[in-house]
Motif scaffolding. Structure first.
Motif, PDB file in Angstrom:
ATOM      1  N   GLY A 205       0.793  -1.214   0.000  1.00  0.00           N
ATOM      2  CA  GLY A 205       0.000   0.000   0.000  1.00  0.00           C
ATOM      3  C   GLY A 205       0.825   1.263   0.000  1.00  0.00           C
ATOM      4  O   GLY A 205       2.058   1.236  -0.046  1.00  0.00           O
ATOM      5  N   THR A 206       0.131   2.410   0.068  1.00  0.00           N
ATOM      6  CA  THR A 206       0.800   3.717   0.026  1.00  0.00           C
ATOM      7  C   THR A 206       0.542   4.464   1.325  1.00  0.00           C
ATOM      8  O   THR A 206       1.144   4.167   2.332  1.00  0.00           O
ATOM      9  CB  THR A 206       0.319   4.512  -1.192  1.00  0.00           C
ATOM     10  N   ALA A 207      -0.359   5.433   1.305  1.00  0.00           N
ATOM     11  CA  ALA A 207      -0.626   6.215   2.511  1.00  0.00           C
ATOM     12  C   ALA A 207      -2.071   6.693   2.500  1.00  0.00           C
ATOM     13  O   ALA A 207      -2.777   6.593   1.497  1.00  0.00           O
ATOM     14  CB  ALA A 207       0.328   7.411   2.580  1.00  0.00           C
TER      15      ALA A 207
ATOM     16  N   PRO B 174      -5.969   5.461   0.613  1.00  0.00           N
ATOM     17  CA  PRO B 174      -5.590   4.300  -0.206  1.00  0.00           C
ATOM     18  C   PRO B 174      -4.962   3.167   0.608  1.00  0.00           C
ATOM     19  O   PRO B 174      -5.214   1.999   0.345  1.00  0.00           O
ATOM     20  CB  PRO B 174      -4.594   4.891  -1.220  1.00  0.00           C
ATOM     21  N   PHE B 175      -4.159   3.509   1.623  1.00  0.00           N
ATOM     22  CA  PHE B 175      -3.573   2.486   2.487  1.00  0.00           C
ATOM     23  C   PHE B 175      -4.666   1.761   3.263  1.00  0.00           C
ATOM     24  O   PHE B 175      -4.653   0.527   3.368  1.00  0.00           O
ATOM     25  CB  PHE B 175      -2.579   3.118   3.457  1.00  0.00           C
TER      26      PHE B 175
ATOM     27  N   TRP C 277       6.021   2.425   8.559  1.00  0.00           N
ATOM     28  CA  TRP C 277       5.860   1.580   7.382  1.00  0.00           C
ATOM     29  C   TRP C 277       6.989   1.799   6.387  1.00  0.00           C
ATOM     30  O   TRP C 277       6.842   1.563   5.195  1.00  0.00           O
ATOM     31  CB  TRP C 277       4.493   1.833   6.733  1.00  0.00           C
TER      32      TRP C 277
ATOM     33  N   GLN D  19      10.569   0.864   4.609  1.00  0.00           N
ATOM     34  CA  GLN D  19      11.030  -0.438   4.155  1.00  0.00           C
ATOM     35  C   GLN D  19      11.895  -1.142   5.200  1.00  0.00           C
ATOM     36  O   GLN D  19      11.798  -2.355   5.393  1.00  0.00           O
ATOM     37  CB  GLN D  19      11.819  -0.291   2.847  1.00  0.00           C
TER      38      GLN D  19
ATOM     39  N   SER E 223      -7.477  -2.676  -4.891  1.00  0.00           N
ATOM     40  CA  SER E 223      -8.088  -1.359  -4.942  1.00  0.00           C
ATOM     41  C   SER E 223      -7.689  -0.734  -6.265  1.00  0.00           C
ATOM     42  O   SER E 223      -6.745  -1.200  -6.915  1.00  0.00           O
ATOM     43  CB  SER E 223      -7.637  -0.494  -3.761  1.00  0.00           C
TER      44      SER E 223
ATOM     45  N   LEU F 204      -0.610   6.591 -13.188  1.00  0.00           N
ATOM     46  CA  LEU F 204      -0.858   6.073 -11.850  1.00  0.00           C
ATOM     47  C   LEU F 204       0.282   5.143 -11.435  1.00  0.00           C
ATOM     48  O   LEU F 204       1.324   5.101 -12.077  1.00  0.00           O
ATOM     49  CB  LEU F 204      -2.207   5.356 -11.815  1.00  0.00           C
ATOM     50  N   ILE F 205       0.081   4.380 -10.383  1.00  0.00           N
ATOM     51  CA  ILE F 205       1.157   3.593  -9.798  1.00  0.00           C
ATOM     52  C   ILE F 205       1.671   2.490 -10.707  1.00  0.00           C
ATOM     53  O   ILE F 205       2.814   2.066 -10.615  1.00  0.00           O
ATOM     54  CB  ILE F 205       0.688   3.001  -8.449  1.00  0.00           C
TER      55      ILE F 205
ATOM     56  N   LEU G 185       1.926  -3.410 -10.819  1.00  0.00           N
ATOM     57  CA  LEU G 185       2.396  -4.228  -9.700  1.00  0.00           C
ATOM     58  C   LEU G 185       2.108  -5.702 -10.027  1.00  0.00           C
ATOM     59  O   LEU G 185       2.436  -6.157 -11.105  1.00  0.00           O
ATOM     60  CB  LEU G 185       1.733  -3.773  -8.396  1.00  0.00           C
TER      61      LEU G 185
END
Length: 258
Positions: A20-22, A25-26, A67, A69, A102, A128-129, A132
């Motif tokens: 996830g991100t933050a 969205p997380f 969170w 790494q 999501s 966008l991201i 993945l």
């Protein structure tokens, strides 16, 4: 939302969620699924296992201080894969029972877009991201569950870009691509729950959350979902579940932060 998801997890399931991100969205992609796994483990699925990022069965009773790494990598767990390719291999061989997704856009057939948003002329408005491992989730996992907030910006008639293939796209079904998994099975939102048991795998309204009107749901969607008569009311979480979340699972609100 977490209690709805928890009921979908069965004993001995291997459940996957990403890092996830933050912010919100997380919470949608990670926090709610993790809380749901803990609820299921405490009740009907004590042997369900969580695969979070590259960690198998991390110690959910002792969350990392951050969170970042470094903290995530040093988190106590049963096992940690060293290469992402190992996880992709597990996905391709159908080792995961449940996954959580999501997306920026979802259409009526469960196609997901986390790659790009287009202008009306088809040119790129925003990147966008990226994919993945989400395409593999919808291709091979037994029960992919979409977790998003209900809004017209997200629920669109047709996604701008198919990052992950749902049940069909412009008349072409998933069988055309020999995808072994069944495709998305559920879509859990902050207003209602949907499944994909409509015509041709289209989205169908399964239940409304308490206090939410049908008209409100329709107004927040860019298409009309199918429905079998009057929708049911989503069961509310039990007082015991709420207490467990607040005092044990997420007492510091590190998971349900937004």
């Amino acid at each position: 939302m977490a209690s709805v998801i928890a009921r979908e997890i069965q004993d001995d399931d291997l459940v996957f969620t990403g890092v996830g991100t933050a912010g919100r969205p997380f919470t949608l992609a990670v926090g709610l699924p993790v809380v749901a796994v803990k609820l299921a483990q405490s009740a009907h699925a004590p042997n369900a296992s969580l695969y979070w990022g590259n960690l198998l069965s991390p110690d959910l009773d002792k969350m990392p201080e951050s969170w970042l790494q470094d903290s995530f990598t040093r988190w106590r767990c049963a096992s940690q894969l060293t290469e992402t390719s190992q996880k992709i291999d597990m996905l391709a061989h159908g080792r995961f029972d449940v996954s959580f997704e999501s997306a920026a856009q979802v259409d009526r057939y469960g196609n997901l877009n986390i790659t790009r948003i287009n202008n009306p002329d088809g040119s790129i408005r925003a990147r966008l991201i990226g994919c993945l491992a989400q395409p593999e989730h919808l291709a091979f996992v037994r029960k992919p569950i979409i977790v998003v907030d209900l809004s017209r910006r997200t629920f669109v008639e047709e996604v701008d870009f198919v990052t992950s293939f749902g049940h069909q796209r412009r008349g072409v079904s998933r069988e055309r691509y020999n995808l072994s998994g069944p495709g998305p099975q559920l879509c859990v939102t902050d207003k209602a729950v949907f499944d994909f048991k409509g015509t041709g795998g289209s989205m169908r309204l399964r239940s409304l959350h308490p206090g939410v009107a049908l008209e409100e749901v329709h107004d927040l969607m860019g298409f009309m979902p199918e429905s079998d008569g009057s929708p049911k009311s989503t069961p509310e979480p039990t007082p015991e579940q709420v207490q467990l979340i607040r005092t044990h699972i997420d007492k510091d609100r590190s998971l349900l932060r937004a």
